[in-house]
Write a protein that holds these residues in place. Structure first.
Motif, short mmCIF file in Angstrom:
data_model
loop_
_atom_site.label_atom_id
_atom_site.label_comp_id
_atom_site.label_asym_id
_atom_site.label_seq_id
_atom_site.Cartn_x
_atom_site.Cartn_y
_atom_site.Cartn_z
N ASN A 113 37.61 -1.05 -1.58
CA ASN A 113 36.42 -2.20 -1.67
C ASN A 113 35.65 -1.83 -3.22
OD1 ASN A 113 36.59 -5.26 -1.48
ND2 ASN A 113 34.25 -5.50 -0.77
N LYS A 114 34.85 -1.21 -3.56
CA LYS A 114 34.33 -0.75 -4.66
C LYS A 114 35.79 -1.06 -5.69
CE LYS A 114 30.61 -0.55 -5.32
NZ LYS A 114 29.51 -1.13 -5.75
N ALA A 115 36.40 0.02 -5.51
CA ALA A 115 37.78 0.41 -6.24
C ALA A 115 37.95 -1.27 -7.20
CB ALA A 115 38.14 0.94 -6.16
N ALA A 170 25.22 -4.56 -3.26
CA ALA A 170 26.91 -4.87 -4.07
C ALA A 170 27.44 -2.65 -3.82
CB ALA A 170 26.39 -4.35 -5.49
N ALA A 171 26.68 -1.89 -3.34
CA ALA A 171 26.96 -0.59 -3.44
C ALA A 171 27.45 -0.43 -2.03
CB ALA A 171 25.82 0.16 -3.46
N GLY A 193 27.54 2.38 -8.68
CA GLY A 193 27.81 2.83 -7.51
C GLY A 193 28.96 3.38 -7.00
N PHE A 194 30.04 3.83 -8.00
CA PHE A 194 31.27 4.04 -7.52
C PHE A 194 31.30 5.84 -8.24
CE2 PHE A 194 36.07 4.97 -8.68
CZ PHE A 194 36.71 4.44 -7.67
N ALA A 195 30.63 5.64 -8.77
CA ALA A 195 30.39 7.69 -9.18
C ALA A 195 29.44 8.31 -8.30
CB ALA A 195 29.53 7.50 -10.94
N ARG A 196 28.44 7.63 -7.49
CA ARG A 196 27.75 7.49 -6.78
C ARG A 196 28.82 8.55 -5.80
NH1 ARG A 196 23.74 11.24 -5.63
NH2 ARG A 196 21.73 10.19 -3.93
N TYR A 197 29.76 7.40 -4.95
CA TYR A 197 30.52 7.66 -4.31
C TYR A 197 31.22 9.11 -4.34
CZ TYR A 197 29.24 3.61 -1.38
OH TYR A 197 28.79 2.67 -1.11
N THR A 198 31.64 9.25 -6.10
CA THR A 198 32.65 10.37 -5.83
C THR A 198 32.35 11.74 -5.29
OG1 THR A 198 31.74 10.98 -7.86
CG2 THR A 198 33.86 9.52 -7.68
N GLY A 199 30.97 12.11 -4.75
CA GLY A 199 30.47 12.65 -3.94
C GLY A 199 30.61 12.54 -2.42
#
Length: 267
Positions: free
Chosen positions: A51-53, A160-161, A201-207
């Motif tokens: 959803n974020k993407a 949002a995150a 937030g999206f960058a954080r989820y890459t982990g």
């Protein structure tokens, strides 16, 4: 549901959600999340990331479209508002996404259900009372207004995150009420704040291992994102035909019911 059905349903659902969102001035990500979990059977964290993407794509397109109406020079004149909210929202998005990755899934389900329910109540409140524009700021003194903006930004970035949304439903009334700006200008400023917040937030989820959903669900992502952009355009064209307040009230009720039904029973 086979691969072709997922593509077709992704395009159809994305278009419908985008159209409804366009009618009330939102991207529709709040409604897309229950669909990803309930209809496409994605686990909660994977649904949030996907959803974020999609929200990133939709908001980027919306910002480009709105520049034609609200020029960049006008946005630059109110850069202090965007910076004030961003100072809080970036921290909130980074903090919330990091906790979502480590959080037990049943707790994430409960938190998302509560947040979606609260968003639905915000929509119902706006439908009942409206959002006035161009009034005086809530706090005349910058010594009160800017700390309030930091706190509001942090809360909006957190929501949002956790939901994978742009946060316009919260940002627009915040900008109108806290800073006393016109609602159309607030809509464009909300996109300016949303985009960097979502990127953080999206960058954080890459982990997270769940980030693999972007690769695994490439077709669904493309078709649903395309439908969302198409729907947002259709919603903009239909704007004024359907009473906005009535539509917002109906969608608020739908969001409340779908959030409870979807996330109460999801695993």
């Amino acid at each position: 549901m086979d691969a072709n059905q997922r593509k077709h349903m992704g395009l159809l659902s994305g278009t419908l959600i985008g159209t409804l969102g366009g009618l009330i001035g939102l991207g529709g990500a709040e409604f897309r999340l229950p669909v990803l979990v309930g209809l496409f059977r994605l686990p909660t964290l994977e649904a949030v990331i996907l959803n974020k993407a999609m929200s990133l794509v939709v908001v980027s397109a919306a910002l480009v479209f709105r520049i034609q109406t609200i020029p960049a020079t006008l946005l630059a004149d109110h850069a202090d508002v965007a910076i004030n909210l961003l100072a809080g929202s970036l921290v909130g998005a980074w903090w919330a996404a990091g906790h979502a990755i480590r959080m037990p899934r049943h707790w994430l389900n409960r938190i998302i259900m509560v947040l979606l329910a609260l968003l639905s109540l915000v929509m119902l409140a706006e439908a009942l009372f409206g959002t006035a524009g161009g009034s005086a700021p809530l706090f005349q003194s910058p010594l009160l207004r800017y700390p309030a903006g930091l706190l509001a930004g942090f809360g909006i970035g957190t929501v949002a995150a956790l939901l994978g949304v742009a946060g316009g439903e919260l940002l627009i009334p915040t900008i109108v009420l806290l800073y006393g700006l016109d609602i159309k200008l607030a809509g464009s400023l909300s996109l300016v704040v949303s985009l960097p917040t979502m990127i953080v937030g999206f960058a954080r989820y890459t982990g997270s291992d769940a980030f693999q959903v972007i690769r695994q669900e490439q077709s669904l992502f493309r078709f649903m994102a395309a439908g969302s952009i198409l729907g947002a355009g259709l919603g903009g064209l239909l704007l004024g035909i359907v009473p906005t307040q009535a539509m917002m009230a109906a969608l608020g009720i739908i969001l409340l019911l779908s959030a409870i039904k979807t996330f109460q029973h999801s695993r």
